[in-house]
Design a protein around this motif. Structure first.
Motif, PDB file in Angstrom:
ATOM      1  N   SER A 152       0.817  -1.217   0.000  1.00  0.00           N
ATOM      2  CA  SER A 152       0.000   0.000   0.000  1.00  0.00           C
ATOM      3  C   SER A 152       0.849   1.264   0.000  1.00  0.00           C
ATOM      4  O   SER A 152       0.341   2.354  -0.300  1.00  0.00           O
ATOM      5  N   TRP A 153       2.139   1.138   0.304  1.00  0.00           N
ATOM      6  CA  TRP A 153       3.026   2.297   0.246  1.00  0.00           C
ATOM      7  C   TRP A 153       3.135   2.856  -1.165  1.00  0.00           C
ATOM      8  O   TRP A 153       3.448   4.042  -1.347  1.00  0.00           O
ATOM      9  N   ARG A 154       2.873   2.031  -2.158  1.00  0.00           N
ATOM     10  CA  ARG A 154       3.058   2.462  -3.547  1.00  0.00           C
ATOM     11  C   ARG A 154       2.032   3.510  -3.979  1.00  0.00           C
ATOM     12  O   ARG A 154       2.338   4.351  -4.839  1.00  0.00           O
ATOM     13  N   TYR A 155       0.830   3.465  -3.406  1.00  0.00           N
ATOM     14  CA  TYR A 155      -0.223   4.361  -3.888  1.00  0.00           C
ATOM     15  C   TYR A 155      -0.792   5.283  -2.813  1.00  0.00           C
ATOM     16  O   TYR A 155      -1.629   6.136  -3.113  1.00  0.00           O
ATOM     17  N   THR A 156      -0.368   5.122  -1.561  1.00  0.00           N
ATOM     18  CA  THR A 156      -0.922   5.951  -0.489  1.00  0.00           C
ATOM     19  C   THR A 156      -0.267   7.328  -0.492  1.00  0.00           C
ATOM     20  O   THR A 156       0.942   7.454  -0.687  1.00  0.00           O
ATOM     21  N   GLY A 157      -1.071   8.348  -0.245  1.00  0.00           N
ATOM     22  CA  GLY A 157      -0.572   9.720  -0.243  1.00  0.00           C
ATOM     23  C   GLY A 157      -0.546  10.336   1.141  1.00  0.00           C
ATOM     24  O   GLY A 157      -0.787   9.680   2.150  1.00  0.00           O
ATOM     25  N   ASN A 158      -0.264  11.638   1.150  1.00  0.00           N
ATOM     26  CA  ASN A 158      -0.105  12.424   2.379  1.00  0.00           C
ATOM     27  C   ASN A 158       1.067  11.869   3.198  1.00  0.00           C
ATOM     28  O   ASN A 158       2.058  11.441   2.641  1.00  0.00           O
ATOM     29  N   ASN A 159       0.958  11.911   4.541  1.00  0.00           N
ATOM     30  CA  ASN A 159       2.014  11.399   5.422  1.00  0.00           C
ATOM     31  C   ASN A 159       3.221  12.328   5.491  1.00  0.00           C
ATOM     32  O   ASN A 159       4.295  11.929   5.931  1.00  0.00           O
ATOM     33  N   GLY A 160       3.053  13.570   5.060  1.00  0.00           N
ATOM     34  CA  GLY A 160       4.162  14.515   5.093  1.00  0.00           C
ATOM     35  C   GLY A 160       4.236  15.259   6.412  1.00  0.00           C
ATOM     36  O   GLY A 160       3.850  14.750   7.467  1.00  0.00           O
ATOM     37  N   VAL A 161       4.746  16.474   6.370  1.00  0.00           N
ATOM     38  CA  VAL A 161       4.844  17.346   7.544  1.00  0.00           C
ATOM     39  C   VAL A 161       4.107  18.635   7.207  1.00  0.00           C
ATOM     40  O   VAL A 161       4.567  19.409   6.375  1.00  0.00           O
ATOM     41  N   TRP A 162       2.951  18.849   7.817  1.00  0.00           N
ATOM     42  CA  TRP A 162       2.216  20.084   7.531  1.00  0.00           C
ATOM     43  C   TRP A 162       2.353  21.102   8.658  1.00  0.00           C
ATOM     44  O   TRP A 162       2.001  22.269   8.492  1.00  0.00           O
ATOM     45  N   GLY A 163       2.890  20.675   9.805  1.00  0.00           N
ATOM     46  CA  GLY A 163       3.206  21.620  10.871  1.00  0.00           C
ATOM     47  C   GLY A 163       4.603  22.185  10.666  1.00  0.00           C
ATOM     48  O   GLY A 163       5.210  22.058   9.605  1.00  0.00           O
ATOM     49  N   GLN A 164       5.129  22.807  11.710  1.00  0.00           N
ATOM     50  CA  GLN A 164       6.455  23.403  11.620  1.00  0.00           C
ATOM     51  C   GLN A 164       7.525  22.393  12.053  1.00  0.00           C
ATOM     52  O   GLN A 164       7.275  21.524  12.879  1.00  0.00           O
ATOM     53  N   ILE A 165       8.704  22.542  11.484  1.00  0.00           N
ATOM     54  CA  ILE A 165       9.838  21.662  11.765  1.00  0.00           C
ATOM     55  C   ILE A 165      10.768  22.345  12.762  1.00  0.00           C
ATOM     56  O   ILE A 165      10.985  23.557  12.689  1.00  0.00           O
ATOM     57  N   SER A 166      11.317  21.571  13.700  1.00  0.00           N
ATOM     58  CA  SER A 166      12.277  22.105  14.669  1.00  0.00           C
ATOM     59  C   SER A 166      13.654  21.498  14.427  1.00  0.00           C
ATOM     60  O   SER A 166      13.769  20.364  13.954  1.00  0.00           O
ATOM     61  N   VAL A 167      14.702  22.263  14.769  1.00  0.00           N
ATOM     62  CA  VAL A 167      16.081  21.839  14.522  1.00  0.00           C
ATOM     63  C   VAL A 167      16.927  22.109  15.761  1.00  0.00           C
ATOM     64  O   VAL A 167      16.834  23.194  16.355  1.00  0.00           O
ATOM     65  N   ASP A 168      17.739  21.136  16.153  1.00  0.00           N
ATOM     66  CA  ASP A 168      18.758  21.321  17.181  1.00  0.00           C
ATOM     67  C   ASP A 168      20.102  21.412  16.464  1.00  0.00           C
ATOM     68  O   ASP A 168      20.646  20.400  16.013  1.00  0.00           O
ATOM     69  N   LEU A 169      20.634  22.620  16.334  1.00  0.00           N
ATOM     70  CA  LEU A 169      21.881  22.813  15.594  1.00  0.00           C
ATOM     71  C   LEU A 169      23.062  22.170  16.310  1.00  0.00           C
ATOM     72  O   LEU A 169      23.995  21.674  15.665  1.00  0.00           O
ATOM     73  N   GLU A 170      23.032  22.177  17.643  1.00  0.00           N
ATOM     74  CA  GLU A 170      24.141  21.591  18.396  1.00  0.00           C
ATOM     75  C   GLU A 170      24.217  20.086  18.183  1.00  0.00           C
ATOM     76  O   GLU A 170      25.298  19.523  17.978  1.00  0.00           O
ATOM     77  N   LEU A 171      23.069  19.415  18.216  1.00  0.00           N
ATOM     78  CA  LEU A 171      23.041  17.973  17.988  1.00  0.00           C
ATOM     79  C   LEU A 171      23.068  17.630  16.503  1.00  0.00           C
ATOM     80  O   LEU A 171      23.335  16.481  16.136  1.00  0.00           O
ATOM     81  N   GLY A 172      22.742  18.598  15.662  1.00  0.00           N
ATOM     82  CA  GLY A 172      22.682  18.327  14.232  1.00  0.00           C
ATOM     83  C   GLY A 172      21.508  17.437  13.861  1.00  0.00           C
ATOM     84  O   GLY A 172      21.625  16.570  12.990  1.00  0.00           O
ATOM     85  N   ILE A 173      20.358  17.669  14.514  1.00  0.00           N
ATOM     86  CA  ILE A 173      19.178  16.830  14.291  1.00  0.00           C
ATOM     87  C   ILE A 173      17.994  17.706  13.901  1.00  0.00           C
ATOM     88  O   ILE A 173      17.760  18.765  14.492  1.00  0.00           O
ATOM     89  N   VAL A 174      17.238  17.234  12.911  1.00  0.00           N
ATOM     90  CA  VAL A 174      15.985  17.853  12.488  1.00  0.00           C
ATOM     91  C   VAL A 174      14.837  16.988  12.992  1.00  0.00           C
ATOM     92  O   VAL A 174      14.882  15.755  12.873  1.00  0.00           O
ATOM     93  N   TYR A 175      13.803  17.625  13.539  1.00  0.00           N
ATOM     94  CA  TYR A 175      12.672  16.893  14.107  1.00  0.00           C
ATOM     95  C   TYR A 175      11.434  17.142  13.250  1.00  0.00           C
ATOM     96  O   TYR A 175      10.970  18.279  13.120  1.00  0.00           O
ATOM     97  N   LEU A 176      10.911  16.059  12.679  1.00  0.00           N
ATOM     98  CA  LEU A 176       9.792  16.127  11.746  1.00  0.00           C
ATOM     99  C   LEU A 176       8.518  15.618  12.426  1.00  0.00           C
ATOM    100  O   LEU A 176       8.414  14.425  12.737  1.00  0.00           O
ATOM    101  N   PRO A 177       7.528  16.483  12.673  1.00  0.00           N
ATOM    102  CA  PRO A 177       6.239  16.026  13.210  1.00  0.00           C
ATOM    103  C   PRO A 177       5.300  15.684  12.049  1.00  0.00           C
ATOM    104  O   PRO A 177       4.790  16.573  11.373  1.00  0.00           O
ATOM    105  N   THR A 178       5.067  14.423  11.799  1.00  0.00           N
ATOM    106  CA  THR A 178       4.407  14.017  10.558  1.00  0.00           C
ATOM    107  C   THR A 178       2.890  13.945  10.697  1.00  0.00           C
ATOM    108  O   THR A 178       2.334  13.865  11.789  1.00  0.00           O
ATOM    109  N   GLU A 179       2.259  13.947   9.528  1.00  0.00           N
ATOM    110  CA  GLU A 179       0.807  13.843   9.453  1.00  0.00           C
ATOM    111  C   GLU A 179       0.406  12.389   9.210  1.00  0.00           C
ATOM    112  O   GLU A 179       1.229  11.473   9.251  1.00  0.00           O
TER     113      GLU A 179
END
Length: 423
Positions: free
Chosen positions: A25-52
């Motif tokens: 079902s991964w082949r045809y399912t849509g959405n599942n992105g990030v529609w909110g805001q993304i946060s970043v910790d520059l010191e750790l070098g990590i991006v945090y994605l809150p997904t839909e």
């Protein structure tokens, strides 16, 4: 301008998590992105994605499995986009409770843990604040997988368990029972009980049902598909580790229908055929079916996981204060439903009202309210001609401090209002 990396929130054939999408079902399912805001910790070098969540919001019969990385916080490497860790808050979501806002990053001395912990705190539509170690993704307090009921919707296979945070407690109401219905008067209470007799009720994660004019019109749901919390999110005091969160309480019904004219999916959200809107309305004599408060601000201690205080935020609407069935009753401030964010200062929590009311002087407008951040007591208000549509912000200019809010509604175009603080 060239792409540096890409992270597939619906994992491809040989990627981690692909096995949570059955029948390819991964082949045809849509959405599942990030529609909110993304946060970043520059010191750790990590991006945090809150997904839909994936398509469609209320029926998962075309996407069996837990559906990673839906409804997740995904930590990825800032330079490479490689997954560092992930936490999925809802397996196989059919309630539209995806993450709507930015994760908040703060360093806190957690009670019972040595030293300072780098924390990520994620507000949610379902009114849980998910608190994790942002380096490892481990929960600060246990999050339990609890058994869930099966769905009786044809073709649907819900997850066997769902995650339940043990701390902090939910900061708004979850699930629907008779205790949640309006009870201003015995007559209104009786009408509310009669109205919900045509709907299903239950705790959080009670499944949607097929809308049946001769049975259940749908499953009543708290929080609604909009929250709880929506895109303005929350804010934290970095000195005290106290998190401040606005949330609202409004009920929706989740009923499913098969409608080939609207969709080729087996089921989509809809209403039972032949049932008049007035008979399935979630209001009684123009009043919300769910009792107040309808909007609140909560102060949550990230050091202990305790809720320190909660207050109703937003003046009681005119249609409630002036309702003929409520005259002579002492109704506390009800709070208001809307998109509200909080601004924290050394001593205050500042938030605007999302709706208007008539002031004692006869003006119609809304208030920008300031509360003592330790107690929640209101300490000041400023009049605005319309309600807010987002979070306040503050800035300095030529030695003076300003607070700016975005406002709109009531037929008035959106605009920014700036207030200068006194000397």
């Amino acid at each position: 301008g060239e792409r540096k990396w890409i992270f597939h929130t619906i994992p491809g054939g040989d990627e981690f998590g692909n096995d949570t999408w059955l029948n390819e079902s991964w082949r045809y399912t849509g959405n599942n992105g990030v529609w909110g805001q993304i946060s970043v910790d520059l010191e750790l070098g990590i991006v945090y994605l809150p997904t839909e969540m994936p398509t469609n919001d209320y029926y998962g019969g075309h996407r069996h499995g837990d559906n990673l990385f839906s409804d997740s916080i995904v930590a990825v490497d800032l330079e490479t986009g490689e997954r560092v860790w992930h936490f999925q808050a809802i397996h196989h979501d059919v309630w539209d409770w995806d993450f709507p806002c930015a994760p908040v990053l703060v360093d806190v001395e957690i009670e019972g843990r040595p030293g300072i912990t780098k924390v990520i705190a994620q507000p949610s539509k379902q009114s849980w604040l998910y608190v994790l170690d942002r380096e490892t993704g481990e929960p600060i307090w246990p999050i339990e997988e609890r058994p869930m009921p099966a769905s009786d919707v044809p073709g649907e296979l819900l997850a066997l368990t769902q995650p339940f945070p043990t701390r902090p407690p939910a900061y708004d109401r979850q699930g629907v029972s008779e205790d949640d219905l309006i009870d201003f008067t015995p007559e209104l209470r009786a009408e509310a009980l009669e109205r919900v007799s045509n709907f299903g009720m239950g705790p959080i994660f009670t499944p949607p049902v097929v809308a049946d004019p001769d049975g259940s019109y749908g499953t009543l749901m708290l929080p609604s598909t909009g929250g709880g919390t929506n895109w303005p999110g929350g804010s934290v005091d970095p000195e005290t580790g106290i998190f401040y969160q606005y949330s609202f309480t409004t009920m929706v019904s989740l009923g499913l229908v098969n409608d080939p004219e609207r969709s080729d999916m087996d089921f989509i959200r809809g209403n039972p055929a032949g049932v008049a809107p007035r008979d399935r309305a979630l209001t009684i004599r123009g009043l919300p079916l769910v009792k107040p408060p309808w909007g609140r601000i909560s102060a949550i201690d990230l050091k202990t996981g305790d809720i320190l205080w909660q207050i109703a935020h937003g003046e009681t609407p005119d249609n409630v204060r002036e309702h003929p069935d409520l005259q002579g009753l002492d109704i506390p401030r009800t709070g208001r439903i809307g998109r509200v964010g909080t601004l924290i200062t050394k001593t205050l929590v500042i938030a605007g009202e999302p709706g208007t009311f008539t002031t004692p002087s006869g003006e119609r407008g809304a208030m920008l309210r300031a509360y003592d951040k330790v107690t929640g007591a209101e300490v000041g208000v400023v009049f605005m001609p319309v309600g807010v549509s987002g979070s306040p912000m503050t800035y300095m200019h030529e030695g003076a401090q300003y607070i700016v809010v975005a406002t709109s509604g009531g037929g008035q175009a959106g605009e920014l209002l700036a207030f200068r603080l006194g000397e």
